[in-house]
Design a protein around this motif. Structure first.
Motif, PDB file in Angstrom:
ATOM      1  N   TRP A  82       0.836  -1.199   0.000  1.00  0.00           N
ATOM      2  CA  TRP A  82       0.000   0.000   0.000  1.00  0.00           C
ATOM      3  C   TRP A  82       0.870   1.248   0.000  1.00  0.00           C
ATOM      4  O   TRP A  82       0.617   2.201  -0.753  1.00  0.00           O
ATOM      5  CB  TRP A  82      -0.916   0.003   1.223  1.00  0.00           C
ATOM      6  N   ALA A  83       1.938   1.229   0.823  1.00  0.00           N
ATOM      7  CA  ALA A  83       2.852   2.374   0.869  1.00  0.00           C
ATOM      8  C   ALA A  83       3.564   2.556  -0.472  1.00  0.00           C
ATOM      9  O   ALA A  83       3.730   3.686  -0.957  1.00  0.00           O
ATOM     10  CB  ALA A  83       3.873   2.176   1.992  1.00  0.00           C
ATOM     11  N   ARG A  86       1.139   4.041  -3.021  1.00  0.00           N
ATOM     12  CA  ARG A  86       0.891   5.453  -2.725  1.00  0.00           C
ATOM     13  C   ARG A  86       2.090   6.318  -3.100  1.00  0.00           C
ATOM     14  O   ARG A  86       1.946   7.394  -3.696  1.00  0.00           O
ATOM     15  CB  ARG A  86       0.564   5.626  -1.240  1.00  0.00           C
ATOM     16  N   LEU A  87       3.296   5.853  -2.754  1.00  0.00           N
ATOM     17  CA  LEU A  87       4.504   6.621  -3.079  1.00  0.00           C
ATOM     18  C   LEU A  87       4.701   6.730  -4.584  1.00  0.00           C
ATOM     19  O   LEU A  87       5.164   7.759  -5.093  1.00  0.00           O
ATOM     20  CB  LEU A  87       5.731   5.969  -2.436  1.00  0.00           C
ATOM     21  N   ARG A  89       2.317   6.739  -6.722  1.00  0.00           N
ATOM     22  CA  ARG A  89       1.106   7.345  -7.293  1.00  0.00           C
ATOM     23  C   ARG A  89       0.484   6.434  -8.356  1.00  0.00           C
ATOM     24  O   ARG A  89       0.122   6.873  -9.461  1.00  0.00           O
ATOM     25  CB  ARG A  89       1.418   8.717  -7.866  1.00  0.00           C
ATOM     26  N   ASP A  91      -2.395   3.355  -9.452  1.00  0.00           N
ATOM     27  CA  ASP A  91      -3.795   3.040  -9.215  1.00  0.00           C
ATOM     28  C   ASP A  91      -3.893   1.877  -8.229  1.00  0.00           C
ATOM     29  O   ASP A  91      -3.374   0.786  -8.472  1.00  0.00           O
ATOM     30  CB  ASP A  91      -4.477   2.671 -10.532  1.00  0.00           C
ATOM     31  N   LEU A  92      -4.571   2.105  -7.118  1.00  0.00           N
ATOM     32  CA  LEU A  92      -4.661   1.120  -6.048  1.00  0.00           C
ATOM     33  C   LEU A  92      -5.340  -0.158  -6.519  1.00  0.00           C
ATOM     34  O   LEU A  92      -4.882  -1.269  -6.237  1.00  0.00           O
ATOM     35  CB  LEU A  92      -5.423   1.715  -4.862  1.00  0.00           C
ATOM     36  N   MET A  96      -2.160  -2.945  -6.329  1.00  0.00           N
ATOM     37  CA  MET A  96      -1.874  -3.422  -4.979  1.00  0.00           C
ATOM     38  C   MET A  96      -2.005  -4.936  -4.834  1.00  0.00           C
ATOM     39  O   MET A  96      -1.120  -5.603  -4.290  1.00  0.00           O
ATOM     40  CB  MET A  96      -2.769  -2.710  -3.961  1.00  0.00           C
TER      41      MET A  96
END
Length: 293
Positions: A82-83, A86-87, A89, A91-92, A96
């Protein structure tokens, strides 16, 4: 030299069978992927898991410790990936789940069996089942934005793991004729999964290969590192520790692509991760095994 030959003896059959599947598609032969996958996951793999656990020459307490360690590994990996997403940028929904879930079935089970024997397979099937539960619950929730938490319990391989664990704990065995039948069915699992892996990779249309290379390298290092740290923390015995690291470090699972395709994430980007990480695993898994043996 002996170590190199040992590693080749372990990894060569795995990648050769996957290569058979790849060549099958390249030659234009029909391969009903949905049917073979269903046959494997609802019949062959559950039989393999059940008989492996029922006949395991491993202390049930050790399997319990490995189970707890596997839960910890996938929990930490979920936070770490997840980190990373996010770092970066990214798409989750797209990235992920593939970064968390490795190919612990198609590649992890045969590698654990060939490298560490029946004891290694016993540990591997437990880790595989835990990953499957996490994938069918949290993984689907990630990709689809929601998912039924009890869906994983309806999967035959999860039920086979629970039943096999009960038989191991109680020291029960099935009648010999039934055991022989279950073992014959289970013996289909590993070759079918490996050939199917090759077929699936051959049919994928990868995209964003540059990003896939970077993410695959980071993923392999993070997964192996997290598994090693947690395995040391749980004081796993050498074979259990090696199998935990090996399972965590397997390349991105083909099921991640299927979920992305089903729920509308960027399936081409995920297929890039599957193809790149699988090709890279031909190089890094033998190196990893050389350290673990």
């Amino acid at each position: 030299m002996n170590l190199i030959l040992t590693v080749l003896e372990i990894t060569a059959p795995v990648f050769l069978l996957a290569g058979v599947g790849y060549l099958w598609v390249w030659m234009g032969y029909e391969y009903r992927l949905a049917f073979v996958t269903r046959l494997s996951m609802t019949l062959a793999v559950p039989c393999l898991i059940f008989t492996a656990l029922m006949q395991a020459k491993v202390d049930p307490a050790s399997l319990t410790t490995v189970s707890l360690a596997a839960v910890a590994v996938y929990s930490v990996l979920s936070v770490a990936m997840w980190a990373l997403v996010r770092l970066g940028r990214l798409d989750l929904r797209t990235y992920m789940a593939p970064l968390i879930f490795g190919n612990t079935g198609n590649l992890g089970l045969p590698l654990a069996l060939f490298a560490f024997g029946e004891a290694g397979l016993s540990y591997a099937v437990v880790i595989f089942a835990i990953m499957a539960v996490w994938s069918f619950t949290f993984g689907i929730w990630l990709v689809a934005g929601g998912g039924a938490p009890w869906r994983a319990l309806r999967e035959p391989m999860v039920g086979a793991t629970l039943l096999g664990g009960i038989f191991l704990w109680q020291g029960w065995t099935t009648p010999l004729f039934l055991t022989n039948a279950l073992e014959l069915i289970g013996q289909m699992a590993i070759p079918l999964m490996l050939i199917t892996l090759g077929v699936a990779v051959a049919r994928l249309t990868p995209a964003r290969l540059g990003r896939a290379i970077v993410l695959s390298l980071i993923r392999a290092a993070v997964c192996a590192g997290v598994a090693w740290i947690i395995g040391i923390y749980f004081v796993l015995e050498p074979v259990a520790l090696a199998v935990l690291i090996l399972q965590a470090a397997t390349p991105v699972a083909v099921t991640s692509y299927l979920l992305a395709e089903k729920y509308g994430a960027d399936a081409d980007a995920v297929s890039g991760l599957v193809v790149v990480s699988t090709v890279m695993s031909v190089l890094y898994l033998p190196i990893l095994l050389a350290f673990l043996l």
